[in-house]
Scaffold this active site. Structure first.
Site, PDB file in Angstrom:
ATOM      1  N   ARG A   1     -43.652  27.210  21.808  1.00  0.00           N
ATOM      2  CA  ARG A   1     -45.013  27.103  21.285  1.00  0.00           C
ATOM      3  C   ARG A   1     -45.476  28.431  20.708  1.00  0.00           C
ATOM      4  O   ARG A   1     -45.517  28.607  19.497  1.00  0.00           O
ATOM      5  CB  ARG A   1     -45.975  26.610  22.386  1.00  0.00           C
ATOM      6  CG  ARG A   1     -47.320  26.101  21.852  1.00  0.00           C
ATOM      7  CD  ARG A   1     -48.319  27.173  21.483  1.00  0.00           C
ATOM      8  NE  ARG A   1     -48.697  28.047  22.587  1.00  0.00           N
ATOM      9  CZ  ARG A   1     -49.487  29.113  22.447  1.00  0.00           C
ATOM     10  NH1 ARG A   1     -49.968  29.447  21.247  1.00  0.00           N
ATOM     11  NH2 ARG A   1     -49.783  29.870  23.495  1.00  0.00           N
ATOM     12  N   ASP A   2     -45.760  29.377  21.533  1.00  0.00           N
ATOM     13  CA  ASP A   2     -46.299  30.654  21.073  1.00  0.00           C
ATOM     14  C   ASP A   2     -45.314  31.365  20.150  1.00  0.00           C
ATOM     15  O   ASP A   2     -45.721  32.018  19.184  1.00  0.00           O
ATOM     16  CB  ASP A   2     -46.631  31.539  22.274  1.00  0.00           C
ATOM     17  CG  ASP A   2     -47.341  32.816  21.882  1.00  0.00           C
ATOM     18  OD1 ASP A   2     -48.154  32.782  20.956  1.00  0.00           O
ATOM     19  OD2 ASP A   2     -47.080  33.859  22.517  1.00  0.00           O
TER      20      ASP A   2
ATOM     21  N   HIS B   1     -46.713  41.510  24.651  1.00  0.00           N
ATOM     22  CA  HIS B   1     -45.910  41.603  23.437  1.00  0.00           C
ATOM     23  C   HIS B   1     -45.218  42.968  23.371  1.00  0.00           C
ATOM     24  O   HIS B   1     -45.650  43.922  24.026  1.00  0.00           O
ATOM     25  CB  HIS B   1     -46.789  41.369  22.212  1.00  0.00           C
ATOM     26  CG  HIS B   1     -47.116  39.923  21.990  1.00  0.00           C
ATOM     27  ND1 HIS B   1     -46.940  39.290  20.786  1.00  0.00           N
ATOM     28  CD2 HIS B   1     -47.596  38.975  22.840  1.00  0.00           C
ATOM     29  CE1 HIS B   1     -47.298  38.017  20.894  1.00  0.00           C
ATOM     30  NE2 HIS B   1     -47.706  37.812  22.131  1.00  0.00           N
TER      31      HIS B   1
ATOM     32  N   CYS C   1     -47.888  37.785  15.889  1.00  0.00           N
ATOM     33  CA  CYS C   1     -49.314  37.473  15.888  1.00  0.00           C
ATOM     34  C   CYS C   1     -49.814  37.561  14.458  1.00  0.00           C
ATOM     35  O   CYS C   1     -49.818  38.645  13.876  1.00  0.00           O
ATOM     36  CB  CYS C   1     -50.100  38.449  16.772  1.00  0.00           C
ATOM     37  SG  CYS C   1     -51.884  38.164  16.718  1.00  0.00           S
TER      38      CYS C   1
ATOM     39  N   ASN D   1     -43.522  38.134  21.551  1.00  0.00           N
ATOM     40  CA  ASN D   1     -43.611  38.349  22.989  1.00  0.00           C
ATOM     41  C   ASN D   1     -42.301  38.930  23.471  1.00  0.00           C
ATOM     42  O   ASN D   1     -41.264  38.792  22.820  1.00  0.00           O
ATOM     43  CB  ASN D   1     -43.904  37.007  23.676  1.00  0.00           C
ATOM     44  CG  ASN D   1     -44.457  37.166  25.069  1.00  0.00           C
ATOM     45  OD1 ASN D   1     -44.368  38.226  25.674  1.00  0.00           O
ATOM     46  ND2 ASN D   1     -45.040  36.096  25.582  1.00  0.00           N
TER      47      ASN D   1
END
Length: 300
Positions: free
Chosen positions: A12-13, A206, A237, A246
């Site tokens: 997801r991220d 991160h 990001c 991350n």
């Protein structure tokens, strides 16, 4: 306690911040490989508009393919009640809401300020809890903001506490642009843990400046036992110039094992997942451990 929980956020991220979009089949296979590696908490997707986040298109179909009633938890990000309804229809039993400790970042990311975002989350959390669904709260920019600079630890604590009081079972503290250092992270954790019990906190760091592993090691000394990580160091990001993904799950798992902590993660199987998704994206894994073990060549 030597047990540490890793929350895998790559599907997801990580993927939502990669330029190449992956098919539902590839994303499903990635999640299957991550589960086979022993990870028990794997973010599966986001119920957001595919217009704004095309990488997360098909999250409902993906979630419906997973055994959400089993021992592995597959949280999904939901921004509002519409997203919650869609997630529930797909079988979600874990969701996450995403806030920020920076007023400017909040407005640029979700088009509203901090207080308004909390007001929006309240009915989502209330309805989810009423349906027996666990809710995790994210707080971004816990060390610094790309627009406002350093963020005061007390501000982070206030936002984290409000999410906790709304009913979030865990608060994930995100160093979104990766400028945190151990001293600054510990100061933030000291402030937050005065309001939210440390057992309900997670670190989400991160690795823009290569400080994520050091920040995790410092956070362990502060009592944290849950950390978010992204296989192969996926992501970044979009609101923070130069912000890398991350911290890589395989780097965190390797460090924790060497430090005597238990994660339940099978490192060779995790490296297989890292190689698989990196080839699908046409790039090399970002992790040091993958390179040390000999990452497979990326597909073109």
């Amino acid at each position: 306690m030597r047990q540490v929980t890793l929350v895998e956020v790559g599907p997801r991220d990580g993927l939502q911040n990669e330029s190449r979009e992956l098919s539902i089949d590839i994303r499903h296979e990635l999640i299957r490989k991550l589960a086979a590696a022993g990870l028990k908490d794997i973010e599966a997707g986001a119920f957001v508009s595919p217009k704004w986040v095309p990488q997360m298109a098909g999250s409902a179909e993906l979630l419906s393919r997973l055994d959400t009633g089993g021992s592995i938890r597959y949280p999904v990000l939901v921004p509002n009640l519409k997203g919650l309804e869609a997630a529930m229809a797909a079988g979600a039993r874990d969701i996450a809401v995403f806030g920020a400790a920076s007023e400017t970042f909040s407005r640029k990311n979700i088009n509203c300020g901090i207080e308004e975002s909390l007001e929006r989350f309240a009915p989502v959390i209330r309805e989810a809890l009423g349906a027996g669904i666990r809710v995790r709260g994210y707080v971004s920019c816990v060390a610094a903001c790309p627009y406002e600079g350093d963020i005061a630890p007390g501000t982070v604590a206030e936002v984290a506490d409000k999410l906790f009081q709304l009913g979030c079972h865990q608060i994930s503290l995100g160093d979104t642009i990766g400028t945190g250092t151990p001293g600054r992270i510990l100061a933030m954790l000291d402030a937050v843990s005065r309001m939210v019990p440390v057992a309900h906190l997670a670190g989400h760091y991160h690795d823009t400046y290569g400080m994520a592993i050091a920040n995790i090691r410092a956070s362990l000394d502060a009592g944290l036992r849950t950390f978010d990580a992204s296989v192969a160091g996926l992501g970044g990001c979009p609101y923070a110039r130069g912000a890398s993904g991350n911290v890589a799950t395989e780097d965190v798992a390797w460090m924790l094992e060497r430090e005597g902590f238990v994660t339940g993660v099978d490192l060779p199987a995790l490296l297989d997942a890292a190689g698989f998704v990196s080839q699908a994206l046409g790039r090399e894994p970002a992790s040091k451990v993958a390179r040390a073990f000999g990452a497979p060549a990326a597909a073109s």
